[in-house]
Design an enzyme around this catalytic site. Structure first.
Site, PDB file in Angstrom:
ATOM      1  N   LEU A   1       0.985  -1.029  -0.034  1.00  0.00           N
ATOM      2  CA  LEU A   1       0.090  -0.068  -0.047  1.00  0.00           C
ATOM      3  C   LEU A   1       0.906   1.268  -0.060  1.00  0.00           C
ATOM      4  O   LEU A   1       1.755   1.539   0.907  1.00  0.00           O
ATOM      5  CB  LEU A   1      -1.097  -0.007   1.252  1.00  0.00           C
ATOM      6  N   PRO A   2       1.040   2.025  -0.989  1.00  0.00           N
ATOM      7  CA  PRO A   2       2.089   2.895  -1.499  1.00  0.00           C
ATOM      8  C   PRO A   2       2.071   4.203  -0.543  1.00  0.00           C
ATOM      9  O   PRO A   2       1.957   5.311  -1.193  1.00  0.00           O
ATOM     10  CB  PRO A   2       1.877   3.203  -2.859  1.00  0.00           C
ATOM     11  N   CYS A   3       2.098   4.274   0.506  1.00  0.00           N
ATOM     12  CA  CYS A   3       2.266   5.246   1.755  1.00  0.00           C
ATOM     13  C   CYS A   3       3.315   6.180   1.177  1.00  0.00           C
ATOM     14  O   CYS A   3       3.388   7.469   1.479  1.00  0.00           O
ATOM     15  CB  CYS A   3       2.243   5.004   2.908  1.00  0.00           C
ATOM     16  N   HIS A   4       4.480   5.651   0.557  1.00  0.00           N
ATOM     17  CA  HIS A   4       5.670   6.269   0.229  1.00  0.00           C
ATOM     18  C   HIS A   4       5.340   7.393  -0.900  1.00  0.00           C
ATOM     19  O   HIS A   4       6.094   8.295  -1.008  1.00  0.00           O
ATOM     20  CB  HIS A   4       6.723   5.436  -0.272  1.00  0.00           C
ATOM     21  N   ARG A   5       4.009   7.398  -1.569  1.00  0.00           N
ATOM     22  CA  ARG A   5       3.928   8.256  -2.544  1.00  0.00           C
ATOM     23  C   ARG A   5       3.131   9.681  -2.066  1.00  0.00           C
ATOM     24  O   ARG A   5       2.848  10.559  -2.860  1.00  0.00           O
ATOM     25  CB  ARG A   5       3.044   7.744  -3.486  1.00  0.00           C
TER      26      ARG A   5
END
Length: 188
Positions: A156-160
């Site tokens: 789940l791309p929270c880094h984006r």
């Protein structure tokens, strides 16, 4: 044959096999990646953790939230590890994995459930934009806190998600990991 030998012969069971263990309710493994060691866990075919958290803390959380039967078993995580490795090598842009947010709070679930739709590979968004997307326009800081505790990092791309001014802010794996992931996606 002596009496002792006779008794031992009766006890010998040549058809004994090594014990086999059933699959765990929660299987986990530690996986070394270019961004650090991650604890990966799966329960009932769904990813419940892809975390930079330490093993003891994460397995305790899994035991409390999912099932007390948490075993270190790498085999059930083969597909998760393969997809993560492909992603980190730049050979994959999305994950084909089911996720279970059992370790997330209700607000985190609200933020994380649609996170892949708020962002796209190679692009970023802001905490404020995510807050507005979930109809909580004044909750940018709460969104940041929820993303900072994401139990399923990278998948789940929270880094984006970045600050309003484009600044990289906290990430569970550290800012170097966040920078690595964003640079990887920028190469597409």
């Amino acid at each position: 044959m002596t009496d002792l030998e006779s008794r031992l012969t009766r006890l010998a069971m040549p058809d004994l096999k090594p014990p086999t263990f059933p699959d765990a309710d929660v299987a986990y493994t530690l996986h070394d990646t270019p961004i650090g060691t991650m604890l990966l866990a799966i329960a009932h075919g769904r990813v419940v953790a892809s975390s930079f958290g330490d093993e003891e803390t994460m397995t305790t959380r899994l035991a409390r939230a999912v099932s007390p039967r948490v075993l270190r078993q790498a085999r059930p995580l083969d597909d998760v590890r393969r997809q993560l490795d492909e992603y980190l090598a730049g050979a994959r842009q999305s994950f084909d994995l089911e996720v279970d947010l059992a370790l997330a709070t209700p607000f985190q679930r609200l933020v994380l459930t649609d996170l892949p739709t708020h962002t796209s590979y190679g692009a970023t968004t802001t905490y404020g934009t995510v807050a507005a997307d979930i109809d909580k326009p004044k909750a940018a800081r709460a969104v940041g806190t929820a993303l900072g505790a994401n139990p399923v990092c990278v998948v789940l791309p929270c880094h984006r998600v970045v600050g309003a001014n484009g600044a990289l802010t906290g990430y569970a794996g550290g800012l170097d990991a966040k920078r690595f992931l964003l640079n990887l996606e920028a190469k597409r």
